[in-house]
Design a protein around this motif. Sequence first.
Motif, PDB file in Angstrom:
ATOM      1  N   UNK A 195      54.663  82.321  32.835  1.00 37.97           N
ATOM      2  CA  UNK A 195      54.033  82.866  34.043  1.00 37.97           C
ATOM      3  C   UNK A 195      52.698  82.166  34.321  1.00 37.97           C
ATOM      4  N   UNK A 196      51.939  81.892  33.262  1.00 33.98           N
ATOM      5  CA  UNK A 196      50.655  81.191  33.448  1.00 33.98           C
ATOM      6  C   UNK A 196      50.896  79.803  34.033  1.00 33.98           C
ATOM      7  N   UNK A 197      51.966  79.157  33.567  1.00 30.69           N
ATOM      8  CA  UNK A 197      52.301  77.821  34.086  1.00 30.69           C
ATOM      9  C   UNK A 197      52.611  77.871  35.576  1.00 30.69           C
ATOM     10  N   UNK A 198      53.038  79.065  36.041  1.00 31.89           N
ATOM     11  CA  UNK A 198      53.322  79.221  37.482  1.00 31.89           C
ATOM     12  C   UNK A 198      52.073  79.671  38.244  1.00 31.89           C
ATOM     13  N   UNK A 199      50.946  79.761  37.541  1.00 26.80           N
ATOM     14  CA  UNK A 199      49.690  80.111  38.211  1.00 26.80           C
ATOM     15  C   UNK A 199      49.364  81.594  38.213  1.00 26.80           C
ATOM     16  N   UNK A 200      50.122  82.395  37.437  1.00 24.11           N
ATOM     17  CA  UNK A 200      49.841  83.839  37.378  1.00 24.11           C
ATOM     18  C   UNK A 200      48.704  84.079  36.388  1.00 24.11           C
ATOM     19  N   UNK A 201      47.740  84.921  36.764  1.00 28.42           N
ATOM     20  CA  UNK A 201      46.674  85.270  35.821  1.00 28.42           C
ATOM     21  C   UNK A 201      46.811  86.741  35.424  1.00 28.42           C
ATOM     22  N   UNK A 202      46.229  87.066  34.279  1.00 32.19           N
ATOM     23  CA  UNK A 202      46.390  88.408  33.716  1.00 32.19           C
ATOM     24  C   UNK A 202      45.031  89.055  33.487  1.00 32.19           C
ATOM     25  N   UNK A 203      44.972  90.379  33.734  1.00 30.93           N
ATOM     26  CA  UNK A 203      43.721  91.107  33.489  1.00 30.93           C
ATOM     27  C   UNK A 203      43.579  91.451  32.010  1.00 30.93           C
TER      28      UNK A 203
END
Length: 462
Positions: A120-128
Amino acid sequence: MKEECGVFGVYSFSDEAVAKTTFYGLFALQHRGQESAGIAVSDGEEIKNYKAMGLVNQVFDEKILQNLPGKLAIGHVRYSTTGSSTIENAQPIKMDMKYGPLVIAHNGNLINSGDLRQELKDKGISFAGDTDSEVMAAMIATSTKQDLEDAIVDTLKHCKGGFSVVILTKDKLIAVRDPNGIRPLVVGKLPDGYVFASETCALDIVGAAFMRDVGNGEMVVIDKEGLHSRTWSRGEREALCVFEFIYFARPDSDLDGRNVYEARVQMGKYLAKEHPADVDMIIGVPDSGIAAAIGFAAESGIPFSDGLIKNRYVGRTFIQPTQKMRDLGVKLKLNPLRETLRGKKVVVIDDSIVRGTTSRQIISLLREVGVREVHMRVSSPPITHSCFYGIDTPTRAELIASNLSIEGIRKYLDVESLGYLSLDSLVKSIGLGRRGHCLACFNSEYPIKVPEKLKSLKLIFK
Ligand code: SF4
């Protein structure tokens, strides 16, 4: 061994606000997690989510619950297994999606969450935060499926591990369970609605009648049409966590149709047959050793007595104990009955031995008050392996039974004799076939293959 988390969900067909119902459901599940609590409620238009660190009755009061109007709700109590103990990781977790707002609460642990998070991070998603639940929510949000239920199923098919999840949208309440059924989840019926809960004790407190367990690999959806279900995964080995019976679940809960208290009493009876002792009395370590001690006493004909009194109000506190108090260790929680125990030969029963340090302290307390002989009995087999499915266990290096023989443990504990329940008797006590359980922390037969890198990470870093 630490509890994992508890989840609760409710859908009312009347106009009754359900935040209070959820509060009481979580209150009954408090033993499953004491770090944070949260409730999300939908009034059909908007979802409100309130969560904070602390116990359920520290987090919520009358005013907060009144500000959570709506007929659909989910709730969560948390003990951190994956992710640190911070408010960012408290649940439920809310995310806005193309399907509308969605809130998720999760009990269990994904063994592939690191890989999924990285994808998901590789797709540009960030996490809180750093929880599995946020990973699941992000996967649902980024699914290419047009329909929400299809997106959830699509997500679940990529998740490996033990998980019981409740999901809330503006107009639906959804519950899902992993393909092996490792973590418990039940459905109950209210006069005018439905309830989901980690354990049946939470149904009792809100006046719901038990309907059934959520099946392995099943998704149950409740909406204005009523209840419908679909099975998204079939044919996996059934593997309910046996530690739910030994320690985690409340004794007044039923799991897979078996009452937890009755199972614990039966464990004590088998223990008495396998490891008899010539003593004056049987005592149990409160709380989860008590039922087995009663069973041991019934089978052996030796009287059961209270011997260790637990401070009922020791829970999670934000006041850190001083070093001097920490040194007192188990004395903060347990105090022996001096007059009852002095000069006696006793069997003391605990549900399990993990590192051995607590048991050693308890035995030392008994010696201090003049117990003549201590015979330790354990109502589960030796724990030799770590858990990767949502229970916080130490590394194998820290598990005493992974490193010492029974005789070595006996010497370490400083007891006259030591006996563990056999695996066969444990399974017989629960009354279901061995294939129906995860027993991996006793026999290393993990129902879902654990990646080697995860095993070694746990060994190095935990
Ligand atoms: S490894 Fe042990 S604690 Fe973990 S799910 Fe299996 S039986 Fe439960």
